[in-house]
Design an enzyme around this catalytic site. Structure first.
Site, mmCIF file in Angstrom:
data_model
loop_
_atom_site.group_PDB
_atom_site.id
_atom_site.type_symbol
_atom_site.label_atom_id
_atom_site.label_comp_id
_atom_site.label_asym_id
_atom_site.label_seq_id
_atom_site.Cartn_x
_atom_site.Cartn_y
_atom_site.Cartn_z
ATOM 1 N N GLU A 263 0.835 -1.221 0.000
ATOM 2 C CA GLU A 263 0.000 0.000 0.000
ATOM 3 C C GLU A 263 0.863 1.262 0.000
ATOM 4 O O GLU A 263 0.614 2.198 -0.747
ATOM 5 C CB GLU A 263 -0.969 0.008 1.182
ATOM 6 C CG GLU A 263 -1.960 -1.153 1.223
ATOM 7 C CD GLU A 263 -2.707 -1.395 -0.091
ATOM 8 O OE1 GLU A 263 -2.806 -0.463 -0.914
ATOM 9 O OE2 GLU A 263 -3.178 -2.528 -0.302
ATOM 10 N N HIS A 350 -4.829 -6.455 -10.890
ATOM 11 C CA HIS A 350 -4.385 -7.435 -9.889
ATOM 12 C C HIS A 350 -4.018 -8.765 -10.530
ATOM 13 O O HIS A 350 -3.331 -9.577 -9.930
ATOM 14 C CB HIS A 350 -5.472 -7.662 -8.831
ATOM 15 C CG HIS A 350 -5.688 -6.470 -7.963
ATOM 16 N ND1 HIS A 350 -6.654 -5.545 -8.203
ATOM 17 C CD2 HIS A 350 -5.013 -6.041 -6.863
ATOM 18 C CE1 HIS A 350 -6.599 -4.593 -7.286
ATOM 19 N NE2 HIS A 350 -5.602 -4.864 -6.455
HETATM 20 ZN ZN LIG Z 1 -2.534 -2.582 -4.889
#
Ligand SMILES: [Zn+2]
Ligand SMILES: [Ca+2]
Ligand SMILES: [Ca+2]
Length: 367
Positions: A263, A350
Site C-alpha cells: 500500500e 491485480h
Molecule cells: Zn494494490
C-alpha cells in the site's frame, strides 16, 4: 525556567494542590540553589561539540553530527548546578535505529556531565509480526503512537467507521507496551500497521537511499479498523495515507508486512512513475507494489514473517490458508498471468500484475 536568561535543565518542582486549588505540598528534584555568578563559558561551543560527538561515538553511534550549535544552559539535574552546554548529536545506533543523543558538557571544564537519548521506541506485539519495536513519543503522562524517527508517521483508529474522509482517533497508551498479538484489542492491528510503515520507510531509506515516499522526509499516516469485516486495504493520494480493514469476522486484519509495503508503495508509484491504474500500466503499478512489499518483507528479517514470493500469506484472505498472489507462478491463483500476451491490458491490474511479479521472481532467484 530560566536563570540569568539561560534555560535550567533538571531540578523540576511539583506543587500538589487540593481540588479547590490550595497548595498542599511541594516536591522538588534538587535542594541545591543555583549560584552561577559568571555565565560566560571558559570553553567555546566548538569544544563542547567535539566532546559531545566523541560521547556519541563512544555510545556506538555512527554517522554522527551536531543538529545545531550547542546551547548554553544551567544544568541542575545532577549535583551542584553549573553552567553547561547542551549539544544534540544526530546519528544512527548500532541496530540501525536513528539517534538523537543530548549531551550535557560542563562549560568550564569541558567534562561530560550527562547524556540522554531522545528517540524513543515502545514495544508492541502484532498479530502478524509478533514482538516488535514501535515508534512512540511522550504526550503528557501517556505515550502517543508516533514515529518521530521516520517523518512522524502516525497510526489512527477508525473504530469500524466506513467514513473514509475521517482521520480517526490517535492511539495513546499508559506504559508504552502496545497490542497483545490478538485482534481482541484495537492496538494489535495498529502495531502491525505502524511497524509495516516503519520497515517500508527503512527499506526506502537504507536500500534505495530515498527519504520517504516523496523523498522529502515527510511521512504518510496509517488508519486501521476501517469498516466492518472489510477484507481489503488501500492507498489514497488525497489523504496521503494507508487504510486497513479487519478481514473476516474482524479477526484477520490486512496489516501484514507485504500488504503494508504494497500500500505504501502505491504512494511511491504515484509520486514517481505515476503509472495510470488501468490497462498494462495498471498491471505494472500493482506489480510494483507487490515487488516492493516483498522486498520490505525480506528486508525486515522478521522471524514471524520470513521473506517469500507470496503476497498476503499471513492474512488468510481466502479462508483456506492460501495466499492472495504467487510471484513464482502467478497463474497458481487461477486468474493471474505468468507472461505477457496481446490483450492482457484489458484485464484487472491485480491479475496482469502477474507478468512483472514473475519477472521479479526470476530476476531474484534465477530460472
Ligand atoms: Zn494494490
Ligand atoms: Ca512471509
Ligand atoms: Ca509475503
Amino acid at each position: 525556567r530560566t536563570y540569568a536568561g539561560l534555560p535550567v535543565l533538571g531540578g523540576d518542582l511539583i506543587v500538589h494542590e487540593s481540588a479547590s486549588g490550595a497548595s498542599r505540598s511541594v516536591d522538588k528534584a534538587t535542594d541545591a540553589d543555583i549560584e552561577v555568578t559568571d555565565t560566560s563559558a571558559a570553553i567555546a561551543p566548538s569544544g563542547a561539540e567535539r566532546s559531545a560527538l566523541s560521547a556519541a561515538q563512544a555510545a556506538g553511534d555512527r554517522k554522527t553530527g551536531a543538529e545545531d550549535a550547542p546551547r548554553k544552559v544551567i544544568w541542575a539535574a545532577t549535583g551542584k548546578p553549573v553552567l553547561a552546554y547542551e549539544t544534540v548529536v544526530t546519528g544512527v545506533r548500532k541496530d540501525g535505529t536513528p539517534s538523537k543523543l543530548h549531551v550535557i558538557t560542563d562549560a568550564d571544564s569541558g567534562r561530560k556531565l550527562y547524556e540522554f537519548q531522545a528517540v524513543q521506541n515502545g514495544t508492541g506485539t502484532g498479530q502478524h509480526n509478533g514482538k516488535v519495536t514501535v515508534g512512540s513519543v511522550r504526550s503528557g503522562s501517556q505515550w502517543l503512537l508516533k514515529d518521530s524517527a521516520r517523518g512522524g508517521h502516525r497510526t489512527y483508529n477508525l473504530k469500524h467507521s466506513w467514513d473514509e474522509t475521517k482521520k480517526g482517533s490517535a492511539f495513546y497508551d499508559a506504559d508504552n507496551v502496545w497490542g497483545n498479538g490478538k485482534p481482541t484489542i484495537a492496538q494489535t492491528a495498529a502495531v502491525d500497521a505502524h511497524y509495516g510503515a516503519a520497515m517500508t520507510w527503512d527499506y526506502y531509506k537504507k536500500v534505495l537511499g530515498r527519504n520517504g515516499i516523496k523523498g522529502n522526509g515527510k511521512a504518510a499516516y496509517s488508519r486501521v479498523h476501517f469498516g466492518d469485516a472489510y477484507e481489503n486495504a488501500f492507498w489514497d493520494d488525497d489523504c496521503f495515507c494507508m487504510t486497513y480493514g479487519d478481514g473476516a469476522g474482524n479477526k484477520k486484519p490486512l496489516t501484514s508486512l507485504d500488504v503494508a509495503g504494497h500500500e505504501m508503495s502505491h504512494g511511491l508509484t504515484s509520486a514517481t512513475a505515476n503509472l495510470e491504474y488501468s490497462g498494462e500500466s495498471g498491471g505494472l503499478n500493482e506489480a510494483t507494489s507487490d515487488i516492493f512489499g516483498t522486498a520490505v518483507e525480506f528486508y525486515a528479517k522478521n522471524a514471524k514473517d520470513p521473506g517469500d514470493y507470496l503476497i498476503g500469506e499471513k492474512i488468510d484472505i481466502n479462508g483456506d490458508g492460501t495466499p492472495l498472489r504467487y510471484m513464482d507462478k502467478p497463474s497458481k491463483d487461477g486468474l493471474s498471468y505468468d507472461y505477457w500476451k496481446s490483450g492482457v491490458g484489458n484485464d484487472d491490474p491485480h491479475f496482469t500484475s502477474g507478468i512483472a511479479n514473475h519477472f521479479f521472481y526470476l530476476l531474484s532467484e534465477g530460472s
